[in-house]
Design a protein around this motif. Structure first.
Motif, PDB file in Angstrom:
ATOM      1  N   SER A  76     -13.648 -22.602  33.902  1.00 20.82           N
ATOM      2  CA  SER A  76     -13.309 -23.473  34.787  1.00 20.82           C
ATOM      3  C   SER A  76     -12.629 -22.559  36.071  1.00 20.82           C
ATOM      4  N   ASP A  77     -11.662 -21.686  35.603  1.00 20.63           N
ATOM      5  CA  ASP A  77     -11.202 -20.715  36.771  1.00 20.63           C
ATOM      6  C   ASP A  77     -12.128 -20.011  37.265  1.00 20.63           C
ATOM      7  N   ARG A  80     -13.855 -21.411  40.094  1.00 17.25           N
ATOM      8  CA  ARG A  80     -13.086 -21.254  41.460  1.00 17.25           C
ATOM      9  C   ARG A  80     -13.001 -20.147  42.315  1.00 17.25           C
ATOM     10  N   LEU A  83     -15.546 -20.927  44.619  1.00 17.77           N
ATOM     11  CA  LEU A  83     -15.044 -21.806  45.703  1.00 17.77           C
ATOM     12  C   LEU A  83     -14.149 -20.804  46.777  1.00 17.77           C
ATOM     13  N   ARG A  84     -13.229 -20.308  46.233  1.00 11.78           N
ATOM     14  CA  ARG A  84     -12.571 -19.394  47.289  1.00 11.78           C
ATOM     15  C   ARG A  84     -13.361 -18.468  48.178  1.00 11.78           C
ATOM     16  N   HIS A 150     -18.336 -27.980  39.863  1.00  8.36           N
ATOM     17  CA  HIS A 150     -18.028 -27.104  40.944  1.00  8.36           C
ATOM     18  C   HIS A 150     -18.892 -27.512  42.195  1.00  8.36           C
ATOM     19  N   LEU A 154     -17.726 -28.743  45.960  1.00  7.59           N
ATOM     20  CA  LEU A 154     -18.152 -28.053  47.134  1.00  7.59           C
ATOM     21  C   LEU A 154     -19.006 -28.491  47.926  1.00  7.59           C
ATOM     22  N   ASP A 165      -9.083 -29.722  52.442  1.00 10.93           N
ATOM     23  CA  ASP A 165      -8.953 -28.722  51.219  1.00 10.93           C
ATOM     24  C   ASP A 165     -10.202 -28.697  50.317  1.00 10.93           C
ATOM     25  N   GLU A 167     -10.591 -27.392  47.388  1.00  7.33           N
ATOM     26  CA  GLU A 167      -9.943 -27.406  45.914  1.00  7.33           C
ATOM     27  C   GLU A 167      -9.826 -28.887  45.489  1.00  7.33           C
ATOM     28  N   VAL A 170     -13.185 -30.340  43.952  1.00 10.58           N
ATOM     29  CA  VAL A 170     -13.684 -29.350  43.011  1.00 10.58           C
ATOM     30  C   VAL A 170     -12.499 -29.483  41.715  1.00 10.58           C
ATOM     31  N   ASP A 171     -11.319 -29.395  41.871  1.00  7.13           N
ATOM     32  CA  ASP A 171     -10.292 -29.699  40.847  1.00  7.13           C
ATOM     33  C   ASP A 171     -10.667 -30.699  40.013  1.00  7.13           C
ATOM     34  N   LEU A 174     -13.556 -30.522  37.946  1.00  7.88           N
ATOM     35  CA  LEU A 174     -13.643 -29.840  36.823  1.00  7.88           C
ATOM     36  C   LEU A 174     -12.638 -30.195  35.604  1.00  7.88           C
TER      37      LEU A 174
END
Length: 250
Positions: A76-77, A80, A83-84, A150, A154, A165, A167, A170-171, A174
């Motif tokens: 999951s991380d 990201r 995503l970044r 994700h 996104l 934002d 995130e 997406v957060d 996830l």
């Protein structure tokens, strides 16, 4: 030079359209020769996604250093990181998203890129859960779930024009994946070994529910993810039957 070529290509794609832009046009705009272009990009399509190779390498490196205690959290991380990459340049990301919606060839190429991310995540999970049987199946299912979650968040952000934002959505998506699949592999294996067998003819429930993506989407399916919850041992025909009923023929 890679960045210069990618920038020149994308400007021309926006001005003239993807199909009407040639490699000769791109190198002329960049002020270099054809050989320079093909040194960095095998095709025009690759020039639309110049950052994914670096991102994939970063994801691979991140997973190689990840601890074993929480493999679902690790993948999951890792998602990201993608995503970044998108959030670092919102204007370019939004323009690219719109371009890929207009050009079927780019959509196909994008799917191949997404598949490479999914395979990278699944490879990490297989190294934790096992290469065969239910371990491999679990790895593939979780990797697909992470990618779907994700991408759902996104695309909400991209369709909004890059507002807010990214995130947040997406957060949230996830978190649903981690809630469903976050048990350690050892715990799962223990449960599987002690649980009574479920007959093939079991009528165990298969429950479909939709996680709405909101924010429009024009009915193209990008705004909604259908998640299936089934009791272990449910016959595959019943799962497929319920998926077809939830998703619909279209």
């Amino acid at each position: 030079m890679r960045e210069v070529l990618a920038q020149a290509a994308f400007q021309l794609f926006l001005e003239r359209g993807f199909e009407r832009t040639t490699v000769d046009d791109i190198v002329a705009r960049a002020g270099v020769g054809r050989r320079s272009f093909f040194r960095y990009f095998p095709s025009k399509e690759d020039a639309v996604f110049p950052d994914h190779e670096r991102c994939l390498a970063e994801m691979t490196e991140f997973l190689a250093a990840a601890v074993d205690s929480d493999p679902v959290g690790a993948v999951s991380d890792a998602a990201r990181i993608v995503l970044r990459m998108y959030a670092a340049n919102p204007e370019f990301s939004v323009q690219r998203y719109r371009l890929t919606r207009e050009v079927p060839g780019l959509r196909t190429y994008e799917l191949s890129v997404v598949r490479r991310y999914e395979q990278t995540l699944a490879g990490h999970l297989r190294s934790r859960f096992g290469e065969d049987g239910d371990g491999a199946l679990r790895a593939e299912v979780i990797a697909a779930s992470v990618v779907a979650a994700h991408n759902n968040g996104l695309r909400l952000w991209l369709r909004s024009g890059g507002e807010g934002d990214p995130e947040v959505a997406v957060d949230h998506a996830l978190a649903l994946v981690r809630e469903a699949w976050g048990r350690p592999a050892a715990s799962t294996a223990s449960t599987a070994s002690t649980a009574p067998a479920v007959p093939e003819a079991s009528t165990a429930p298969v429950v479909p529910f939709a996680v709405s993506g909101g924010g429009g989407g024009g009915g193209d399916g990008d705004g909604e993810v259908v998640v299936m919850v089934a009791r272990k041992g449910t016959p595959m025909w019943r799962v497929v039957q319920q998926i077809e009923a939830a998703v619909g023929e279209n």
